[in-house]
Design an enzyme around this catalytic site. Structure first.
Site, mmCIF file in Angstrom:
data_model
loop_
_atom_site.group_PDB
_atom_site.id
_atom_site.type_symbol
_atom_site.label_atom_id
_atom_site.label_comp_id
_atom_site.label_asym_id
_atom_site.label_seq_id
_atom_site.Cartn_x
_atom_site.Cartn_y
_atom_site.Cartn_z
ATOM 1 N N LYS A 187 10.119 6.482 0.046
ATOM 2 C CA LYS A 187 10.570 5.323 -0.735
ATOM 3 C C LYS A 187 12.078 5.096 -0.567
ATOM 4 O O LYS A 187 12.557 3.960 -0.618
ATOM 5 C CB LYS A 187 10.181 5.493 -2.209
ATOM 6 C CG LYS A 187 8.663 5.517 -2.436
ATOM 7 C CD LYS A 187 8.000 4.225 -1.975
ATOM 8 C CE LYS A 187 6.521 4.176 -2.239
ATOM 9 N NZ LYS A 187 5.884 2.917 -1.815
ATOM 10 N N TYR A 230 7.029 11.721 -1.214
ATOM 11 C CA TYR A 230 6.995 10.331 -1.690
ATOM 12 C C TYR A 230 8.416 9.751 -1.783
ATOM 13 O O TYR A 230 8.691 8.648 -1.287
ATOM 14 C CB TYR A 230 6.315 10.315 -3.057
ATOM 15 C CG TYR A 230 6.147 8.959 -3.693
ATOM 16 C CD1 TYR A 230 5.152 8.079 -3.263
ATOM 17 C CD2 TYR A 230 6.958 8.552 -4.757
ATOM 18 C CE1 TYR A 230 4.979 6.843 -3.878
ATOM 19 C CE2 TYR A 230 6.797 7.327 -5.367
ATOM 20 C CZ TYR A 230 5.804 6.473 -4.932
ATOM 21 O OH TYR A 230 5.642 5.249 -5.539
ATOM 22 N N ALA A 280 0.854 -1.206 0.000
ATOM 23 C CA ALA A 280 0.000 0.000 0.000
ATOM 24 C C ALA A 280 0.877 1.239 0.000
ATOM 25 O O ALA A 280 1.858 1.334 0.748
ATOM 26 C CB ALA A 280 -0.915 -0.007 1.217
ATOM 27 N N GLY A 281 0.532 2.162 -0.864
ATOM 28 C CA GLY A 281 1.309 3.402 -0.930
ATOM 29 C C GLY A 281 0.476 4.476 -1.600
ATOM 30 O O GLY A 281 -0.430 4.168 -2.376
ATOM 31 N N THR A 295 -0.135 0.921 -14.653
ATOM 32 C CA THR A 295 -1.223 0.821 -13.677
ATOM 33 C C THR A 295 -2.172 2.006 -13.869
ATOM 34 O O THR A 295 -1.936 2.877 -14.702
ATOM 35 C CB THR A 295 -0.694 0.867 -12.233
ATOM 36 O OG1 THR A 295 -0.029 2.121 -12.056
ATOM 37 C CG2 THR A 295 0.249 -0.261 -11.924
#
Ligand code: NAD
Length: 452
Positions: free
Chosen positions: A362, A358, A294-295, A393
């Site tokens: 990461k 983000y 999940a992110g 995606t």
């Protein structure tokens, strides 16, 4: 989503124009839709080369043969006979002069590697090098291998490297299984380290690989998480598919397909970690595999980013993961020989415009797996990160046309990856056969040119 350039190339009315403009013609990557076979390399011809005094060639030969490959030690005379797999043991390379073995091995074979072929090179572990020149030579093998990947990528050929500790040479079966097989279609230009850090599992199975294992995948309702849940289930795992309550319909549909258990859980909620640990103990007595998938993104340049966007990304992408692992490890809910895989990102490797929040999370995960790995190694647990590049995606579909087109082409195989490609690497890292690999971050990016 469809790759427009591929379509235009294949169309007889537009193909000539695309070629006249000098645009790329991405090869169709050979992928495998099913679970692992007992002998995934059956019918494939593997050339095994070695540098003098290497210590891994014997084990590589055994692993290739066990996977069904036809192992040869010299190029066949007939120039039209192709080679599917080239494996080189370069663990004997410790001086600049010994690097000549790389040239001698690969120069003649380059034009003869078949489309969608595989190259795997083993090099001596950097930490075991006797002196600076030996360490530099080993690092040079990595540069060589990455360049091979760039030269061969247009034919869908991948090239990867494993630094191998001398004592860990008998831990290469899983590596051959993955990096020489179809599952590695979008993994190229990577360097992994194979060590003795983690104690060996009681049993290594190859088909299926995960019977009886209980796996948790967060963010499983769509994209990479969904593909991972499906892939783990294909290998025989029982998968707990967690996602936010708003995704309950997708979760239910997935779980009825794969026989998994849906779990509505916001991982960043107060005491999510405690609830999760209690549930895993009550329903399954523990868990074997945890995939922190999940992110979220909340992109804005830093000057325009509000504190809420910073906090939300830090909480979901980093703090929640650390809290869950703390709960699962402190109570031994994660069983011995367990597997933890975190989803990092190419943004974490290279940084990205508008993604300070983000990229910070990461990159943190890259540091996290490296630091946590030794702390849990004695229990046979491995901890690794996977860093996807441009993956097709829903997130990518929202990009402006030109940004998306550029993003797709900036890698050696000139196309985007599929969620399934990421799921393949995650699944491999979750198998008992991957026990030699811990603390690593491996990219699934078709050997992206960014942050390489
Ligand atoms: P996605 O947005 O399609 O799916 C993420 C899933 O996580 C969604 O189902 C979402 O509901 C769920 N989720 C979000 N917040 C949650 C929370 N608080 N609790 C539980 N579930 C939550 O993402 P994706 O593209 O499949 O990416 C999956 C992972 O891979 C992410 O960590 C992402 O950062 C990373 N990644 C993706 C790409 C890519 O190209 N798609 C590239 C690099 C990294």
């Amino acid at each position: 989503m469809a790759d427009l350039l591929k379509k235009l190339n294949r169309n007889p009315f537009t193909g000539w124009l695309v070629r006249a403009l000098g645009l790329p013609n991405p090869v169709d990557l050979a992928r495998h839709g099913g679970s692992y076979e007992a002998q995934p390399l059956k019918g494939r011809r593997a050339l095994l080369c070695r540098s003098p005094e290497g210590y891994a060639a014997g084990q590589l030969a055994c692993a290739l043969a066990a996977d069904g490959a036809a192992v040869i030690h010299a190029l066949p005379q007939a120039a039209n006979e192709k080679i599917d797999i080239v494996v080189m043991d370069a663990t004997g390379c410790t001086t600049p002069g010994q690097m000549r073995a790389l040239y001698d091995a690969f120069h003649p074979v380059m034009p003869r590697i078949a489309r969608n072929g595989r190259v795997l090179i083993t090099a001596p572990d950097l930490a075991e090098a006797a002196d600076a020149v030996a360490a530099a030579t080993a690092r040079g093998v990595e540069g060589f291998c990455r360049s091979l990947g760039k030269e061969l990528g247009r034919k869908g050929i991948t090239a990867n490297l494993a630094y191998v500790q001398r004592e860990a040479a008998d831990r290469l079966d899983g590596l051959i299984h993955f990096f020489c097989g179809k599952q590695a279609a979008y993994v190229s230009g990577q360097a992994v380290t194979v060590t003795m850090q983690v104690k060996a599992p009681n049993a290594v199975l190859f088909a299926p690989m995960l019977p009886g294992k209980v796996a948790l995948v967060t963010g499983a309702a769509r994209g990479i998480g969904l593909a991972t849940a499906e892939r783990l289930a294909q290998e025989g795992a029982t998968v707990i598919c967690a996602d936010v309550p708003a995704a309950s319909r997708e979760l239910d549909a997935l779980c009825s397909r794969i026989g998994g258990m849906p779990l509505e859980l916001d991982i960043a909620a107060q005491d999510a970690a405690g609830q999760l640990a209690a549930l895993l103990v009550e329903r399954f007595g523990g868990v074997d595999i945890v995939v922190h998938n999940a992110g979220i993104t909340r992109d804005k340049t830093l000057g325009k980013m509000d504190g809420g966007a910073w906090d939300a990304v830090l909480n979901v992408n980093f703090a929640a993961i650390a809290a869950i692992d703390r709960a699962l490890l402190s109570g031994r809910v994660l069983r011995d020989e367990g597997r933890i895989v975190c989803l990092s990102s190419i943004s974490g490797v290279a940084g990205n415009f508008g993604q300070t929040n983000y990229a910070a999370t990461k990159a943190a995960l890259i540091g996290y797996v490296a630091a946590l790995a030794p702390a849990v190694a004695a229990r046979g647990i491995t901890v690794n990160a996977v860093a996807p590049g441009f993956i097709e995606t829903a997130m990518v579909a929202k990009m402006p046309f030109m940004t998306r087109e550029l993003g797709r082409r900036l890698n050696s195989v000139q196309q985007g990856g599929l969620p399934r490609d990421v799921a393949e690497l995650i699944t491999f890292l979750c198998t008992p056969g991957a026990h030699g690999i811990t603390g690593n971050t491996i990219r699934v990016c078709g050997q992206g040119l960014i942050g390489a």
